[in-house]
Scaffold this motif. Structure first.
Motif, PDB file in Angstrom:
ATOM      1  N   ASN A  94      48.825  56.073 129.028  1.00 34.51           N
ATOM      2  CA  ASN A  94      48.841  55.436 127.707  1.00 34.51           C
ATOM      3  C   ASN A  94      47.466  54.803 127.497  1.00 34.51           C
ATOM      4  O   ASN A  94      46.626  54.825 128.402  1.00 34.51           O
ATOM      5  CB  ASN A  94      49.959  54.384 127.602  1.00 34.51           C
ATOM      6  CG  ASN A  94      49.962  53.453 128.800  1.00 34.51           C
ATOM      7  OD1 ASN A  94      48.927  52.932 129.184  1.00 34.51           O
ATOM      8  ND2 ASN A  94      51.113  53.277 129.415  1.00 34.51           N
ATOM      9  N   MET A  95      47.245  54.247 126.335  1.00 36.94           N
ATOM     10  CA  MET A  95      45.919  53.684 126.053  1.00 36.94           C
ATOM     11  C   MET A  95      45.599  52.526 126.992  1.00 36.94           C
ATOM     12  O   MET A  95      44.480  52.381 127.482  1.00 36.94           O
ATOM     13  CB  MET A  95      45.880  53.221 124.591  1.00 36.94           C
ATOM     14  CG  MET A  95      44.589  52.583 124.162  1.00 36.94           C
ATOM     15  SD  MET A  95      44.530  50.824 124.588  1.00 36.94           S
ATOM     16  CE  MET A  95      43.010  50.356 123.807  1.00 36.94           C
ATOM     17  N   THR A  96      46.612  51.684 127.246  1.00 39.39           N
ATOM     18  CA  THR A  96      46.369  50.492 128.061  1.00 39.39           C
ATOM     19  C   THR A  96      45.869  50.876 129.455  1.00 39.39           C
ATOM     20  O   THR A  96      44.888  50.311 129.955  1.00 39.39           O
ATOM     21  CB  THR A  96      47.671  49.657 128.174  1.00 39.39           C
ATOM     22  OG1 THR A  96      48.148  49.380 126.859  1.00 39.39           O
ATOM     23  CG2 THR A  96      47.442  48.362 128.906  1.00 39.39           C
ATOM     24  N   HIS A 123      44.443  44.127 119.499  1.00 40.68           N
ATOM     25  CA  HIS A 123      45.633  44.203 120.365  1.00 40.68           C
ATOM     26  C   HIS A 123      45.172  43.819 121.766  1.00 40.68           C
ATOM     27  O   HIS A 123      44.025  44.103 122.159  1.00 40.68           O
ATOM     28  CB  HIS A 123      46.135  45.651 120.331  1.00 40.68           C
ATOM     29  CG  HIS A 123      47.400  45.915 121.080  1.00 40.68           C
ATOM     30  ND1 HIS A 123      47.460  45.963 122.453  1.00 40.68           N
ATOM     31  CD2 HIS A 123      48.656  46.207 120.645  1.00 40.68           C
ATOM     32  CE1 HIS A 123      48.701  46.252 122.826  1.00 40.68           C
ATOM     33  NE2 HIS A 123      49.444  46.404 121.756  1.00 40.68           N
ATOM     34  N   ALA A 125      45.570  45.115 124.474  1.00 39.08           N
ATOM     35  CA  ALA A 125      45.152  46.249 125.323  1.00 39.08           C
ATOM     36  C   ALA A 125      43.647  46.497 125.252  1.00 39.08           C
ATOM     37  O   ALA A 125      43.092  47.203 126.103  1.00 39.08           O
ATOM     38  CB  ALA A 125      45.903  47.508 124.908  1.00 39.08           C
ATOM     39  N   ASN A 176      46.574  46.181 114.394  1.00 39.08           N
ATOM     40  CA  ASN A 176      47.989  46.596 114.417  1.00 39.08           C
ATOM     41  C   ASN A 176      48.898  45.502 113.863  1.00 39.08           C
ATOM     42  O   ASN A 176      50.086  45.723 113.692  1.00 39.08           O
ATOM     43  CB  ASN A 176      48.425  46.957 115.845  1.00 39.08           C
ATOM     44  CG  ASN A 176      48.542  45.740 116.737  1.00 39.08           C
ATOM     45  OD1 ASN A 176      47.634  44.925 116.791  1.00 39.08           O
ATOM     46  ND2 ASN A 176      49.647  45.608 117.449  1.00 39.08           N
ATOM     47  N   ASP A 201      39.165  50.815 119.895  1.00 41.24           N
ATOM     48  CA  ASP A 201      40.607  51.053 120.008  1.00 41.24           C
ATOM     49  C   ASP A 201      41.087  51.636 118.675  1.00 41.24           C
ATOM     50  O   ASP A 201      41.163  50.918 117.671  1.00 41.24           O
ATOM     51  CB  ASP A 201      41.308  49.721 120.304  1.00 41.24           C
ATOM     52  CG  ASP A 201      42.832  49.836 120.231  1.00 41.24           C
ATOM     53  OD1 ASP A 201      43.354  50.946 119.982  1.00 41.24           O
ATOM     54  OD2 ASP A 201      43.503  48.806 120.418  1.00 41.24           O
ATOM     55  N   VAL A 203      44.067  53.114 118.262  1.00 36.82           N
ATOM     56  CA  VAL A 203      45.509  53.370 118.366  1.00 36.82           C
ATOM     57  C   VAL A 203      46.203  53.143 117.016  1.00 36.82           C
ATOM     58  O   VAL A 203      46.981  53.974 116.561  1.00 36.82           O
ATOM     59  CB  VAL A 203      46.167  52.490 119.455  1.00 36.82           C
ATOM     60  CG1 VAL A 203      47.683  52.626 119.425  1.00 36.82           C
ATOM     61  CG2 VAL A 203      45.640  52.859 120.832  1.00 36.82           C
ATOM     62  N   SER A 224      46.545  56.825 121.068  1.00 35.70           N
ATOM     63  CA  SER A 224      47.815  57.145 121.708  1.00 35.70           C
ATOM     64  C   SER A 224      48.562  58.112 120.819  1.00 35.70           C
ATOM     65  O   SER A 224      48.795  57.810 119.645  1.00 35.70           O
ATOM     66  CB  SER A 224      48.644  55.868 121.830  1.00 35.70           C
ATOM     67  OG  SER A 224      48.484  55.314 123.092  1.00 35.70           O
ATOM     68  N   TYR A 226      51.648  58.908 120.622  1.00 33.39           N
ATOM     69  CA  TYR A 226      52.948  58.509 120.062  1.00 33.39           C
ATOM     70  C   TYR A 226      52.822  57.678 118.790  1.00 33.39           C
ATOM     71  O   TYR A 226      53.814  57.412 118.121  1.00 33.39           O
ATOM     72  CB  TYR A 226      53.813  57.788 121.111  1.00 33.39           C
ATOM     73  CG  TYR A 226      53.449  56.347 121.421  1.00 33.39           C
ATOM     74  CD1 TYR A 226      52.488  56.035 122.372  1.00 33.39           C
ATOM     75  CD2 TYR A 226      54.091  55.291 120.789  1.00 33.39           C
ATOM     76  CE1 TYR A 226      52.165  54.716 122.668  1.00 33.39           C
ATOM     77  CE2 TYR A 226      53.786  53.966 121.081  1.00 33.39           C
ATOM     78  CZ  TYR A 226      52.821  53.695 122.020  1.00 33.39           C
ATOM     79  OH  TYR A 226      52.507  52.386 122.306  1.00 33.39           O
ATOM     80  N   LYS A 227      51.603  57.279 118.462  1.00 36.67           N
ATOM     81  CA  LYS A 227      51.386  56.569 117.195  1.00 36.67           C
ATOM     82  C   LYS A 227      51.013  57.548 116.092  1.00 36.67           C
ATOM     83  O   LYS A 227      50.898  57.170 114.936  1.00 36.67           O
ATOM     84  CB  LYS A 227      50.275  55.532 117.337  1.00 36.67           C
ATOM     85  CG  LYS A 227      50.431  54.569 118.486  1.00 36.67           C
ATOM     86  CD  LYS A 227      51.333  53.397 118.177  1.00 36.67           C
ATOM     87  CE  LYS A 227      51.243  52.405 119.330  1.00 36.67           C
ATOM     88  NZ  LYS A 227      52.034  51.218 119.114  1.00 36.67           N
TER      89      LYS A 227
HETATM   90  C1  LIG Z   1      46.124  48.646 118.248  1.00 37.30           C
HETATM   91  C2  LIG Z   1      46.794  48.998 119.540  1.00 37.30           C
HETATM   92  N1  LIG Z   1      46.049  49.146 120.632  1.00 37.30           N
HETATM   93  C3  LIG Z   1      46.575  49.466 121.823  1.00 37.30           C
HETATM   94  C4  LIG Z   1      47.927  49.646 121.963  1.00 37.30           C
HETATM   95  C5  LIG Z   1      48.475  50.024 123.306  1.00 37.30           C
HETATM   96  O1  LIG Z   1      48.736  51.379 123.329  1.00 37.30           O
HETATM   97  P1  LIG Z   1      49.579  52.042 124.529  1.00 37.30           P
HETATM   98  O2  LIG Z   1      50.995  51.734 124.276  1.00 37.30           O
HETATM   99  O3  LIG Z   1      49.266  53.506 124.425  1.00 37.30           O
HETATM  100  O4  LIG Z   1      49.069  51.463 125.792  1.00 37.30           O
HETATM  101  C6  LIG Z   1      48.769  49.491 120.857  1.00 37.30           C
HETATM  102  C7  LIG Z   1      50.226  49.630 120.989  1.00 37.30           C
HETATM  103  O5  LIG Z   1      50.988  49.091 120.229  1.00 37.30           O
HETATM  104  C8  LIG Z   1      48.181  49.162 119.602  1.00 37.30           C
HETATM  105  O6  LIG Z   1      48.920  49.006 118.507  1.00 37.30           O
END
Ligand SMILES: Cc1ncc(COP(=O)(O)O)c(C=O)c1O
Length: 418
Positions: A94-96, A123, A125, A176, A201, A203, A224, A226-227
């Motif tokens: 996943n991105m994190t 976020h 992450a 987000n 980022d 995502v 990511s 899944y988004k």
């Molecule tokens: C802006 C943003 N960055 C990073 C993430 C983390 O992504 P992942 O769930 O793929 O680790 C999210 C997840 O909600 C997000 O909305």
């Protein structure tokens, strides 16, 4: 549900959108937390498993198939992000996780007294991996703030945060929580102006607009699948020269060339087949002929999505702001809707955000409340102790009819307080 909106046909390709809660068809207004997938993605994942896939690099049919699935996904993502070549695309859990791995690697080149810049709108992450790396190395963290009223990054603060010791700027493409789109061009140029790297980022921005890593000139960008209507897979783009030059944490016998040198363990190969299908789905929204190049179709599709989502934003803001007791955060200026995604953080006077989300959930309206890991946003808005905000997020498969149903529900909740 009215069938008269632009993406009705596309919407019918998503089996999960038929979910019912009681008698009502559910409304997925939780896109910023994760989107649903079109049937083609489900079929691609099953096809990979049904046909048989083995591990990579063998000289037999199911291994050759796996190699081709992975390469196909890299090419699809390169088209999605506007990257020059598939070798610039790295996959991970996943991105994190990818960002933690990246931060470990880049921090190797930092020394005590160096500096990094993080943004208050991100976020976690794209904050904690860098904060922890900075802590380990005795590196100073400087913060790029956002305006409490505007909900947008305060770009004027940027020059004062940078100097010859700045190693890196990490920033989101879009928030987000508030939906605000960052002035990336200016941030990346400013970072490069002092010789710092810029890590983006993307995502949240992914399903809402066109990403062009070449034009942005960012050093790495993470998203990511899944988004953006795909399965749960993290993606990292890195400039080829940098992916070759930087040293990843990696097992000894593994490949020494990018992108494989950045990937740990065995990937979800079946899910990667789904990633290709998700990107092909986005391209299919362009209304251009199949024979046009995929990137060209993605460009056209994203412009169509953005146009529609701006209309949704306008409709939502007009109606939500007319409800007494509702306060919408982030960009509300109708002339600035190109500076936001249709993700709305809001409060209803007298009703806790968690309670609003629960009440909506009972009506089959799926939303989130709290901080959604945008903890610094809630801290700076001084909402962290009071349950954050309700987040209502739309993507192109959400119809105006759904939006109106949400507005009616918000009005009823707000009305029950007066
Ligand atoms: C802006 C943003 N960055 C990073 C993430 C983390 O992504 P992942 O769930 O793929 O680790 C999210 C997840 O909600 C997000 O909305």
């Amino acid at each position: 549900m009215s069938a008269d909106f632009e993406f009705q046909e596309a919407r019918s390709l998503f089996p999960a959108l038929n979910q019912k809660v009681g008698e009502q068809v559910a409304i997925y207004a939780d896109g910023p937390g994760g989107t649903q997938v079109p049937r083609a993605v489900i079929e691609a994942i099953s096809e990979a498993l049904e046909l048989g896939i083995s591990n990579l690099g063998g000289n037999f049919v199911t291994s050759v198939r796996a190699d081709s699935v992975v390469l196909g996904a890299r090419q699809a993502v390169a088209d999605f992000l506007g990257a020059s070549r598939p070798e610039e695309i790295v996959f991970g859990q996943n991105m994190t996780s990818l960002n933690f791995a990246l931060s470990r690697s880049l921090a190797r080149n930092w020394s005590e007294g160096d500096e990094i810049v993080l943004s208050r709108i991100d976020h976690d992450a794209n904050i904690s991996p860098w904060l922890k790396a900075a802590e380990d190395k005795g590196v100073t963290v400087r913060w790029l703030p956002f305006g409490k009223d505007s909900g947008e990054l305060d770009i004027a603060a940027m020059p004062g945060l940078l100097n010859e010791r700045t190693k890196l700027v990490a920033v989101t493409y879009a928030s987000n929580a508030l939906g605000s789109i960052s002035p990336l061009r200016q941030i990346i140029d400013a970072a490069h102006g002092v010789g710092a790297l810029c890590i983006v980022d993307a995502v949240h921005f992914g399903p809402h607009g066109l990403i062009d890593v070449k034009e942005l000139d960012c050093d790495a960008l993470l998203c990511s699948a899944y988004k953006f209507f795909g399965p749960h897979i993290g993606i990292m783009y890195g400039k080829h020269s940098l992916l070759s030059e930087w040293t990843p944490y990696k097992l000894r016998p593994a490949y020494d060339k990018p992108p494989e040198r950045w990937e740990t363990g065995t990937q979800s190969i079946e899910a990667l087949h789904g990633v290709t299908a998700a990107i092909d789905y986005i391209a299919s929204l362009s209304q251009l002929h199949q024979s046009s190049a995929r990137r060209q179709r993605i460009v056209a599709a994203m412009s169509r999505i953005q146009r529609y989502e701006t209309e949704l934003s306008q409709r939502f803001l007009d109606a939500a702001e007319a409800i007494e007791g509702v306060k919408v955060y982030g960009v509300t200026d109708r002339n600035g809707l190109d500076r936001r995604t249709p993700t709305f953080a809001l409060s209803i006077a007298g009703v806790a955000p968690g309670k609003v989300a629960d009440l909506l959930g009972e009506l089959g309206i799926f939303v989130w409340s709290g901080h959604y890991y945008a903890m610094t946003v809630m801290e700076d808005l001084e909402l962290d102790e009071s349950g954050g905000l309700v987040r209502i997020g739309f993507v192109h498969y959400n119809s105006p009819g759904e939006l109106d149903r949400i507005i009616a529900a918000l009005a009823a909740i707000a009305g029950s307080q007066s």
